[in-house]
Design a protein around this motif. Sequence first.
Motif, short mmCIF file in Angstrom:
data_model
loop_
_atom_site.label_atom_id
_atom_site.label_comp_id
_atom_site.label_asym_id
_atom_site.label_seq_id
_atom_site.Cartn_x
_atom_site.Cartn_y
_atom_site.Cartn_z
N CYS A 170 0.77 -1.24 0.00
CA CYS A 170 0.00 0.00 0.00
C CYS A 170 0.81 1.29 0.00
CB CYS A 170 -0.93 0.02 1.22
SG CYS A 170 -1.85 -1.50 1.49
N VAL A 171 2.02 1.24 0.49
CA VAL A 171 2.79 2.46 0.77
C VAL A 171 3.11 3.28 -0.48
CG1 VAL A 171 5.12 1.46 0.69
CG2 VAL A 171 4.62 3.37 2.26
N ASN A 172 3.11 2.69 -1.64
CA ASN A 172 3.42 3.46 -2.85
C ASN A 172 2.32 4.45 -3.20
OD1 ASN A 172 5.95 2.32 -3.26
ND2 ASN A 172 5.10 0.62 -4.42
N CYS A 173 1.12 4.22 -2.69
CA CYS A 173 0.00 5.11 -2.99
C CYS A 173 -0.58 5.78 -1.75
CB CYS A 173 -1.12 4.33 -3.69
SG CYS A 173 -0.61 3.65 -5.29
N HIS A 174 -0.70 5.04 -0.65
CA HIS A 174 -1.35 5.53 0.57
C HIS A 174 -0.34 5.93 1.63
CE1 HIS A 174 -5.43 4.12 -0.47
NE2 HIS A 174 -4.80 3.14 -1.09
N SER A 175 -0.68 6.98 2.38
CA SER A 175 0.07 7.27 3.59
C SER A 175 -0.31 6.19 4.60
CB SER A 175 -0.29 8.65 4.14
OG SER A 175 0.28 8.81 5.42
N ILE A 176 0.69 5.59 5.22
CA ILE A 176 0.41 4.53 6.20
C ILE A 176 0.82 4.96 7.61
CG2 ILE A 176 0.55 2.71 4.46
CD1 ILE A 176 3.30 1.96 5.71
N ASP A 177 1.07 6.27 7.78
CA ASP A 177 1.42 6.77 9.11
C ASP A 177 0.44 7.85 9.54
OD1 ASP A 177 2.22 9.30 8.00
OD2 ASP A 177 4.20 8.48 7.57
N LYS A 178 0.75 8.51 10.63
CA LYS A 178 -0.19 9.50 11.19
C LYS A 178 0.05 10.92 10.69
CE LYS A 178 -1.15 6.92 15.37
NZ LYS A 178 -1.28 6.95 16.83
N LEU A 179 1.06 11.14 9.85
CA LEU A 179 1.39 12.51 9.47
C LEU A 179 1.53 12.78 7.97
CD1 LEU A 179 4.04 13.21 12.26
CD2 LEU A 179 1.68 13.98 12.21
N SER A 180 2.20 11.91 7.26
CA SER A 180 2.58 12.23 5.89
C SER A 180 1.40 12.16 4.92
CB SER A 180 3.71 11.31 5.42
OG SER A 180 3.25 9.97 5.38
N PRO A 181 1.49 12.93 3.83
CA PRO A 181 0.44 12.86 2.81
C PRO A 181 0.61 11.57 1.99
CG PRO A 181 2.18 14.36 2.12
CD PRO A 181 2.51 13.94 3.53
N SER A 182 -0.46 11.13 1.37
CA SER A 182 -0.37 9.97 0.49
C SER A 182 0.43 10.33 -0.75
CB SER A 182 -1.78 9.51 0.07
OG SER A 182 -2.47 8.97 1.15
N PRO A 183 1.32 9.43 -1.21
CA PRO A 183 2.07 9.69 -2.43
C PRO A 183 1.17 9.90 -3.66
CG PRO A 183 3.06 7.88 -1.23
CD PRO A 183 1.75 8.20 -0.55
N LEU A 184 0.07 9.19 -3.71
CA LEU A 184 -0.90 9.35 -4.79
C LEU A 184 -2.04 10.20 -4.27
CD1 LEU A 184 -1.74 8.52 -7.69
CD2 LEU A 184 -2.91 6.57 -6.67
N LYS A 185 -2.28 11.32 -4.89
CA LYS A 185 -3.26 12.30 -4.40
C LYS A 185 -4.64 11.69 -4.17
CE LYS A 185 -5.77 16.14 -6.15
NZ LYS A 185 -6.16 16.69 -7.40
N ASP A 186 -5.10 10.79 -5.04
CA ASP A 186 -6.43 10.21 -4.93
C ASP A 186 -6.54 9.09 -3.89
OD1 ASP A 186 -7.40 11.91 -6.87
OD2 ASP A 186 -7.11 10.47 -8.50
N ALA A 187 -5.41 8.66 -3.34
CA ALA A 187 -5.41 7.57 -2.36
C ALA A 187 -5.53 8.14 -0.95
CB ALA A 187 -4.13 6.76 -2.50
N PRO A 188 -6.60 7.82 -0.24
CA PRO A 188 -6.77 8.40 1.10
C PRO A 188 -5.70 7.89 2.07
CG PRO A 188 -8.42 6.71 0.71
CD PRO A 188 -7.69 6.90 -0.59
N PRO A 189 -5.24 8.75 2.96
CA PRO A 189 -4.34 8.29 4.02
C PRO A 189 -5.08 7.27 4.90
CG PRO A 189 -4.41 10.70 3.94
CD PRO A 189 -5.49 10.19 3.05
N PHE A 190 -4.40 6.22 5.27
CA PHE A 190 -5.04 5.19 6.08
C PHE A 190 -5.51 5.73 7.42
CE2 PHE A 190 -2.90 1.33 3.91
CZ PHE A 190 -3.80 1.42 2.88
N ARG A 191 -4.86 6.75 7.95
CA ARG A 191 -5.25 7.32 9.25
C ARG A 191 -6.64 7.95 9.21
NH1 ARG A 191 -1.34 10.48 7.12
NH2 ARG A 191 -2.02 12.54 6.41
N ASP A 192 -7.14 8.24 8.00
CA ASP A 192 -8.45 8.88 7.86
C ASP A 192 -9.59 7.90 7.57
OD1 ASP A 192 -7.26 11.33 8.27
OD2 ASP A 192 -7.11 11.80 6.13
N LEU A 193 -9.27 6.65 7.30
CA LEU A 193 -10.32 5.70 6.91
C LEU A 193 -11.39 5.54 7.99
CD1 LEU A 193 -8.31 2.88 5.11
CD2 LEU A 193 -9.59 4.79 4.10
N HIS A 194 -10.97 5.50 9.26
CA HIS A 194 -11.95 5.31 10.35
C HIS A 194 -12.90 6.50 10.48
CE1 HIS A 194 -9.07 7.75 12.61
NE2 HIS A 194 -10.08 8.03 13.42
N LYS A 195 -12.56 7.64 9.89
CA LYS A 195 -13.44 8.81 9.93
C LYS A 195 -14.61 8.66 8.96
CE LYS A 195 -9.60 11.85 11.12
NZ LYS A 195 -8.72 12.92 10.61
#
Length: 91
Positions: free
Chosen positions: A23-48
């Motif tokens: 997943c890391v090539n497209c999604h942010s998998i941490d609590k701070l960084s933006p996703s490398p792919l603009k359309d891929a939501p950061p995983f930290r926001d999925l629960h929202k």
Amino acid sequence: MAFQSPLQAQSAQRGVVIARTYCVNCHSIDKLSPSPLKDAPPFRDLHKKYPVESLQEALAEGIVTGHPSMPEFSFDTGQIADFIAFLNSLK
């Protein structure tokens, strides 16, 4: 983040490995960084948007939605539990 038992923490760690592998090539998998792919939501926001546990079936059958360039993935039961534990650790 809520308290995690040692078993939950180990499961989340295995989930991090899955996220780094697939997943890391497209999604942010941490609590701070933006996703490398603009359309891929950061995983930290999925629960929202919805309970991350609702992803279990999609992960088992193969996620075919998401952002337009997202490849199809499917995981076994243990991998799904680990990935969900990882997502919950980002709350």
